[in-house]
Design a protein around this motif. Structure first.
Motif, short mmCIF file in Angstrom:
data_model
loop_
_atom_site.label_atom_id
_atom_site.label_comp_id
_atom_site.label_asym_id
_atom_site.label_seq_id
_atom_site.Cartn_x
_atom_site.Cartn_y
_atom_site.Cartn_z
N THR A 24 0.83 -1.22 0.00
CA THR A 24 0.00 0.00 0.00
C THR A 24 0.86 1.26 0.00
N ASP A 25 0.50 2.19 -0.88
CA ASP A 25 1.18 3.49 -0.91
C ASP A 25 0.52 4.49 0.02
N LEU A 26 -0.82 4.51 0.03
CA LEU A 26 -1.58 5.46 0.84
C LEU A 26 -2.72 4.72 1.52
N LEU A 27 -2.77 4.79 2.84
CA LEU A 27 -3.84 4.17 3.64
C LEU A 27 -4.79 5.27 4.08
N VAL A 28 -6.12 5.05 3.88
CA VAL A 28 -7.10 6.08 4.23
C VAL A 28 -8.17 5.49 5.15
N PRO A 29 -7.85 5.34 6.44
CA PRO A 29 -8.87 4.91 7.40
C PRO A 29 -9.62 6.12 7.96
N ASN A 30 -10.83 5.86 8.50
CA ASN A 30 -11.41 6.91 9.33
C ASN A 30 -10.83 6.77 10.74
#
Length: 295
Positions: free
Chosen positions: A176-182
């Motif tokens: 993964t390059d960019l992780l976008v969790p809330n």
């Protein structure tokens, strides 16, 4: 134009609007019911397409009555569905209760999404043409890993939304390059409630993180740089369903256009803020001109 491929779920959202969500054992009377095309994958595809991206969808719909409706919704938004499969049996569904504060509770039934366990012929070639691959966790994890490995082989940026929250395999995080969790997903993954500290912990595993914070905006962190906090526009939320997917879709477009990080984040926050002022998932997502005007 931005080349975005989405490997993810396609659901029909069955949405009940109520004053307050029922507690266990409680029955409440709703004021409205709607069927709205959704699913985290399809939502991100529609959001990116409406934001001006060139988008293709990989996943599956069922052979039921919902299948053609879901396919038509994607196509009407300009999403390429040439490799969207049709599986025998029901399409995925999401059963959603939305209260008068705009909050929601969701039960997802995978349906056709559960048949997508690996990439099919032609799908890796499609991923190879993209700038960005958007991934979520509503498909079987084996398919998500398959997609991530294919993107990595071809140097395609991987943006992962870790939802529904679950333990993530090291090999998926490594790709993964960019992780976008809330903020809730970030806390679940790391065991750390403070989102600043959670972001720093996640940077041990991925190079970039954006934690979405609802009405508080978002926090961006990358290795070797100072974190960036971006506020969200102040709005009255009607329905927060798919706000995170709207954010990710718009963010993918902005990243593909190589905007500076703060500008990308502010643009994505504006898109999400527009979406929460309207009911529904895909039906609430703004078009590029609206986002430009609001950011």
């Amino acid at each position: 134009m931005t080349g975005i491929v989405v490997l993810g779920s396609t659901n029909m959202d069955l949405v009940a609007f109520v004053a307050h969500a029922p507690e266990r054992g409680e029955t409440v009377t709703g004021r409205e019911f709607r069927t709205v095309p959704g699913g985290k994958g399809a939502n991100q595809a529609v959001a990116a397409a409406r934001a001006g991206g060139e988008v293709a969808m990989i996943g599956a719909v069922g052979s039921d009555a919902f299948g053609p409706q879901l396919r038509h919704t994607l196509e009407s938004c300009g999403v390429d569905t040439d490799l969207l499969r049709t599986a025998e049996g029901p399409s995925g569904t999401a059963h959603i209760v939305v209260d008068d504060e705009g909050g929601n509770a969701i039960v997802v039934i995978p349906g056709a999404n559960g048949t997508v366990t690996a990439l099919a012929p032609g799908e890796e070639a499609l991923i190879a043409t993209a700038d960005t691959l958007l991934l979520q966790l509503e498909l079987p994890l084996s398919a998500v890993l398959d997609g991530a490995e294919a993107a990595r082989r071809h140097g395609v940026r991987i943006v992962l939304t870790p939802s529904p929250a679950q333990p993530l395999p090291p090999e998926l995080l490594a790709a993964t390059d960019l992780l976008v969790p809330n903020e809730h997903e970030a806390a679940t993954i790391t065991g750390i409630a403070d989102h600043h500290a959670a972001a720093q912990e996640l940077l041990r595993q991925v190079p970039e993180v954006v934690i979405t914070l609802g009405s508080a905006g978002c926090l961006y962190a990358a290795r070797g740089t100072e974190p960036i906090s971006v506020p969200a526009p102040a709005v009255h939320a009607v329905d927060t369903t798919a706000a995170g997917d709207t954010f990710v879709g718009a963010l993918a477009v902005a990243l593909g256009e190589k905007k500076p990080p703060r500008q990308c984040l502010a643009w994505a926050c504006a898109a999400a803020a527009l979406s929460v002022q309207r009911p529904g998932a895909s039906s609430s997502m703004p078009y590029r001109a609206e986002i430009d005007a609001a950011s």
